[in-house]
Design a protein around this motif. Sequence first.
Motif, PDB file in Angstrom:
ATOM      1  N   LEU A  14      -9.211  12.402  61.242  1.00 45.38           N
ATOM      2  CA  LEU A  14      -7.796  12.238  60.908  1.00 45.38           C
ATOM      3  C   LEU A  14      -7.015  11.699  62.098  1.00 45.38           C
ATOM      4  N   GLU A  15      -7.295  12.234  63.289  1.00 44.85           N
ATOM      5  CA  GLU A  15      -6.602  11.742  64.487  1.00 44.85           C
ATOM      6  C   GLU A  15      -6.943  10.272  64.743  1.00 44.85           C
ATOM      7  N   ASN A  16      -8.196   9.929  64.529  1.00 38.77           N
ATOM      8  CA  ASN A  16      -8.649   8.552  64.703  1.00 38.77           C
ATOM      9  C   ASN A  16      -7.887   7.599  63.778  1.00 38.77           C
ATOM     10  N   PHE A  17      -7.763   7.953  62.509  1.00 41.18           N
ATOM     11  CA  PHE A  17      -7.070   7.088  61.548  1.00 41.18           C
ATOM     12  C   PHE A  17      -5.558   7.071  61.796  1.00 41.18           C
ATOM     13  N   SER A  19     -10.889  10.878  56.218  1.00 42.61           N
ATOM     14  CA  SER A  19     -11.405  11.874  57.169  1.00 42.61           C
ATOM     15  C   SER A  19     -12.156  12.984  56.450  1.00 42.61           C
ATOM     16  N   ILE A  20     -11.698  13.388  55.264  1.00 41.99           N
ATOM     17  CA  ILE A  20     -12.408  14.406  54.482  1.00 41.99           C
ATOM     18  C   ILE A  20     -13.763  13.874  54.028  1.00 41.99           C
ATOM     19  N   MET A  55      -0.545   4.359  63.531  1.00 41.21           N
ATOM     20  CA  MET A  55       0.564   4.298  64.493  1.00 41.21           C
ATOM     21  C   MET A  55       0.564   2.968  65.243  1.00 41.21           C
ATOM     22  N   ALA A  56      -0.617   2.415  65.501  1.00 40.44           N
ATOM     23  CA  ALA A  56      -0.695   1.095  66.130  1.00 40.44           C
ATOM     24  C   ALA A  56      -0.113   0.033  65.192  1.00 40.44           C
ATOM     25  N   TYR A  57      -0.400   0.163  63.891  1.00 41.02           N
ATOM     26  CA  TYR A  57       0.166  -0.773  62.908  1.00 41.02           C
ATOM     27  C   TYR A  57       1.690  -0.649  62.878  1.00 41.02           C
ATOM     28  N   ASP A  58       2.180   0.588  62.973  1.00 48.92           N
ATOM     29  CA  ASP A  58       3.626   0.819  63.002  1.00 48.92           C
ATOM     30  C   ASP A  58       4.257   0.122  64.201  1.00 48.92           C
ATOM     31  N   ARG A  59       3.623   0.220  65.378  1.00 51.45           N
ATOM     32  CA  ARG A  59       4.139  -0.453  66.577  1.00 51.45           C
ATOM     33  C   ARG A  59       4.078  -1.976  66.418  1.00 51.45           C
ATOM     34  N   TYR A  60       3.027  -2.456  65.750  1.00 46.50           N
ATOM     35  CA  TYR A  60       2.885  -3.891  65.504  1.00 46.50           C
ATOM     36  C   TYR A  60       4.038  -4.406  64.644  1.00 46.50           C
ATOM     37  N   VAL A  64     -13.869   0.552  63.013  1.00 50.01           N
ATOM     38  CA  VAL A  64     -12.865  -0.227  62.269  1.00 50.01           C
ATOM     39  C   VAL A  64     -11.439   0.127  62.709  1.00 50.01           C
ATOM     40  N   PRO A  65     -11.048   1.435  62.772  1.00 49.52           N
ATOM     41  CA  PRO A  65      -9.701   1.748  63.277  1.00 49.52           C
ATOM     42  C   PRO A  65      -9.469   1.264  64.702  1.00 49.52           C
TER      43      PRO A  65
END
Length: 278
Positions: A77-80, A119-120, A85-90, A176-177
């Motif tokens: 979950l933290e990984n995704f 993640s599940i 969040m990187a997409y949000d900054r982009y 991928v993430p």
Amino acid sequence: MYLVTILGNLLIILAVSSDSHLHTPMYFFLYNLSFSDICIGTTTIQKMLVSIQTQDQRITYTGCLSQACFVLIFCGLENFLLAVMAYDRYVTICHPLRYTVIMNPRLCVLLLLLCLLLSIVYGLFHTLMLLQLSFCTALEIPDFFCELSQVIKLACSDTFINNLLVYLVSIIFFGVPLSGIIFSYIQIVSSILRIPSVGGRYKAFSTCGSHLSVVSLFYGSGFGLYMSFAVTDSSMKTTVASTMYMVVPQMLNPFIYSLRNREMKGALRHLISGMLPL
């Protein structure tokens, strides 16, 4: 360290919840990142503290598999979340005029649900594969929690398929993430370099500083952990590497976001002043 992890991330959650200025996509995902950090610490460190208190280091077969499953779920979950969040900054830097349209509340909730679902699936997949293995009695895990690769090493049956799937699935679910994060920052840096003023460049990049620090800490410590598994058989070195991965990032994340973010510092100051008696 466990108390600092819990209190630091809990303060982030309370600050985001109580301050209406922080009800934005970036802080929505930070809220969930802090929740994930609390869950990771509680899943691993709490059992270790109980073992120290009771002087009983045993863990049941069911308890070990459950711990391994929850560790995989919350680390996934933290990984995704870091990728989202990187997409949000982009979007913030590369498409500022369309930010509110693209990062609307519905999309944020859908992205969170997708992160949780993936993640599940990741955690349950590896746990179900562990159920296929046979284990001998009186096993000793050279770590302070049931780490997936360490548990697989203890199996009496053939583990080739499990080890193969650990590497293949991890490359997909983490590669991928991470690729998405790298691509986002390539676009971000490209956009920042096109800003004519130095002050504008600094202001734009400062909005990514906290996230970039957390990403470096999370993936850097994770890479160090698996390198230690590959090159050493020392249980002490393995435990130190595991601590660096499972404890240190979750403890430092609140400090990174609170010290580098002016809005967060203001919200935390307001929250703490409201808690203290007059």
